[in-house]
Design a protein around this motif. Structure first.
Motif, mmCIF file in Angstrom:
data_model
loop_
_atom_site.group_PDB
_atom_site.id
_atom_site.type_symbol
_atom_site.label_atom_id
_atom_site.label_comp_id
_atom_site.label_asym_id
_atom_site.label_seq_id
_atom_site.Cartn_x
_atom_site.Cartn_y
_atom_site.Cartn_z
ATOM 1 N N THR A 1 7.608 -34.983 -18.245
ATOM 2 C CA THR A 1 7.649 -33.727 -17.499
ATOM 3 C C THR A 1 9.084 -33.347 -17.135
ATOM 4 O O THR A 1 9.889 -34.183 -16.731
ATOM 5 N N PHE A 2 9.344 -32.041 -17.252
ATOM 6 C CA PHE A 2 10.651 -31.462 -16.955
ATOM 7 C C PHE A 2 10.437 -30.277 -16.012
ATOM 8 O O PHE A 2 9.573 -29.438 -16.260
ATOM 9 N N LEU A 3 11.218 -30.237 -14.930
ATOM 10 C CA LEU A 3 11.033 -29.209 -13.906
ATOM 11 C C LEU A 3 12.220 -28.263 -13.872
ATOM 12 O O LEU A 3 13.356 -28.634 -14.199
ATOM 13 N N PHE B 1 15.988 -29.212 -13.741
ATOM 14 C CA PHE B 1 17.071 -28.282 -14.023
ATOM 15 C C PHE B 1 17.123 -27.234 -12.910
ATOM 16 O O PHE B 1 16.093 -26.718 -12.472
ATOM 17 N N SER B 2 18.343 -26.898 -12.469
ATOM 18 C CA SER B 2 18.504 -25.863 -11.445
ATOM 19 C C SER B 2 19.797 -25.096 -11.668
ATOM 20 O O SER B 2 20.676 -25.531 -12.418
ATOM 21 N N GLY B 3 19.902 -23.955 -11.013
ATOM 22 C CA GLY B 3 21.110 -23.141 -11.043
ATOM 23 C C GLY B 3 21.641 -22.984 -9.631
ATOM 24 O O GLY B 3 21.907 -23.949 -8.929
ATOM 25 N N GLY C 1 16.222 -42.572 -11.096
ATOM 26 C CA GLY C 1 15.619 -42.489 -12.417
ATOM 27 C C GLY C 1 15.310 -41.097 -12.909
ATOM 28 O O GLY C 1 14.824 -40.926 -14.038
ATOM 29 N N ILE C 2 15.555 -40.067 -12.102
ATOM 30 C CA ILE C 2 15.300 -38.684 -12.505
ATOM 31 C C ILE C 2 16.638 -37.973 -12.665
ATOM 32 O O ILE C 2 17.509 -38.042 -11.793
ATOM 33 N N LEU C 3 16.821 -37.297 -13.781
ATOM 34 C CA LEU C 3 18.058 -36.569 -14.060
ATOM 35 C C LEU C 3 18.008 -35.197 -13.397
ATOM 36 O O LEU C 3 17.028 -34.467 -13.548
ATOM 37 N N HIS C 4 19.063 -34.850 -12.675
ATOM 38 C CA HIS C 4 19.174 -33.527 -12.056
ATOM 39 C C HIS C 4 20.331 -32.792 -12.728
ATOM 40 O O HIS C 4 21.501 -33.138 -12.538
ATOM 41 N N ARG D 1 26.225 -32.741 -23.162
ATOM 42 C CA ARG D 1 25.791 -34.024 -22.629
ATOM 43 C C ARG D 1 24.739 -34.635 -23.568
ATOM 44 O O ARG D 1 23.967 -33.899 -24.204
ATOM 45 N N ARG D 2 24.711 -35.942 -23.608
ATOM 46 C CA ARG D 2 23.712 -36.685 -24.380
ATOM 47 C C ARG D 2 23.313 -37.875 -23.544
ATOM 48 O O ARG D 2 24.091 -38.808 -23.363
ATOM 49 N N VAL D 3 22.093 -37.820 -22.988
ATOM 50 C CA VAL D 3 21.674 -38.801 -21.990
ATOM 51 C C VAL D 3 20.348 -39.434 -22.414
ATOM 52 O O VAL D 3 19.387 -38.722 -22.703
ATOM 53 N N PRO D 4 20.272 -40.765 -22.453
ATOM 54 C CA PRO D 4 18.992 -41.415 -22.766
ATOM 55 C C PRO D 4 18.051 -41.361 -21.572
ATOM 56 O O PRO D 4 18.481 -41.313 -20.421
ATOM 57 N N PHE D 5 16.757 -41.354 -21.844
ATOM 58 C CA PHE D 5 15.775 -41.427 -20.772
ATOM 59 C C PHE D 5 14.609 -42.281 -21.249
ATOM 60 O O PHE D 5 14.326 -42.394 -22.441
ATOM 61 N N ALA D 6 13.914 -42.895 -20.283
ATOM 62 C CA ALA D 6 12.724 -43.690 -20.590
ATOM 63 C C ALA D 6 11.510 -42.793 -20.567
ATOM 64 O O ALA D 6 11.423 -41.843 -19.787
ATOM 65 N N CYS D 7 10.563 -43.059 -21.440
ATOM 66 C CA CYS D 7 9.370 -42.222 -21.534
ATOM 67 C C CYS D 7 8.162 -43.102 -21.769
ATOM 68 O O CYS D 7 8.180 -43.950 -22.652
#
Length: 312
Positions: free
Chosen positions: A159-161, A199-201, A213-216, A306-312
């Motif tokens: 999920t991506f917000l 993601f935000s502005g 553990g959550i990317l902002h 950017r290039r960022v790994p994430f666990a899924c």
């Protein structure tokens, strides 16, 4: 990852934030460059993160540029998308309701969710009224948080917000810690990483911050950084300044900033392909702004790759 829609190799989307049609004299040209690029790149969808335009007839041509994209298009409501007429006074915040802005843009609801290519995408509305705030509101109300909790429980997909006001710094969503706890609890219940990124502005900045553990990911404004009257400077010419008096209080970017985000669900990689520009006229530092006061490392006329790994 288990259940739900089978993952495609990748999901790609174009993203833009804080165009500020009602501030920038060349907002139509900026948005046109983004849409032209997206028509060629053909991402799965495009999304704007708010502070896009108010629901007035003069903005119909601007909205038509956005609607030229032939694929799905999604909106997030920003605090300035219901703006009032500043000529009525400095305290005039809202002239329009969320419902008027939603109808103008063709939004289905102030907050909603959709699936694409094996991923789940959630649109939040950070403009709920709060008893502890004056407009502009920056809040996720109880009803919205309860909806978000149910939505996260109902999906098994990564999920991506998206929310105009961020969940990771002061000046963002006022009850951001409560919202983050909800996301962290969803991950705990899933036994891993269900919520991958937010993601935000809003802040017109460029950075990515991991929190538990959550990317902002902060998506910079397409158009400018707001400096205020202390550093007022005529950036273009006197004619533009007369018609668009707010611009002199900003540090505009020469070129429009936007990004293409690629989510590689099989490899667990988030890529942001951004754009770079430079300030129109003197930089904030050349006008005497303090690098410490303005947090210089994230105040850049760019959206970084950017290039960022994430666990899924």
């Amino acid at each position: 990852m288990s259940g739900g829609e089978s993952p495609s190799a990748k999901v790609r989307f174009g993203i833009v934030s804080d165009v500020h049609k009602d501030v920038m004299h060349d907002a139509d040209d900026r948005l046109t460059r983004f849409i032209d690029h997206m028509q060629e790149a053909k991402p799965d969808f495009i999304l704007q993160l708010g502070d896009f335009c108010t629901p007035i007839p003069q903005n119909l041509e601007f909205l038509a540029i956005w609607n030229r994209f032939s694929g799905p298009r999604y909106h997030v409501i920003g605090n300035h998308d219901m703006d009032g007429d500043r000529e009525k006074g400095p305290d005039k915040k809202y002239d329009f309701t969320r419902e008027q802005t939603m109808a103008f843009w063709g939004m289905p609801a102030p907050y909603y969710a959709f699936d694409q290519g094996g991923a789940h995408f959630v649109i939040l509305d950070g403009n709920d009224p709060s008893p502890d705030q004056e407009p502009y509101y920056q809040f996720l109300g109880d009803e919205q948080l309860a909806w978000l909790e149910r939505d996260l429980e109902a999906t098994t997909l990564p999920t991506f917000l998206f929310c105009h006001q961020g969940l990771e710094r002061s000046g963002g969503v006022a009850n951001q810690e409560e919202a983050r706890r909800l996301l962290e609890e969803a991950n705990r219940k899933a036994g891993g990483h269900k919520v991958i990124a937010c993601f935000s502005g809003h802040h017109h900045r460029d950075y990515l911050r991991p929190i538990l553990g959550i990317l902002h990911a902060k998506i910079n404004s397409m158009s400018y950084y707001f400096l205020g009257s202390r550093f007022a400077h005529v950036r273009y010419n006197e004619n533009v300044d007369r018609k668009y008096p707010t611009i002199k209080h900003t540090a505009p970017y020469r070129d429009p900033l936007y990004a293409v985000v690629t989510i590689d669900l099989r490899r667990g990689i988030l890529e942001i392909a951004g754009t770079c520009s430079r300030f129109v006229g003197p930089s904030p530092w050349e006008l005497g702004a303090s690098r410490e006061e303005l947090d210089a490392p994230s105040l850049l006329p760019k959206i970084s790759d950017r290039r960022v790994p994430f666990a899924c």
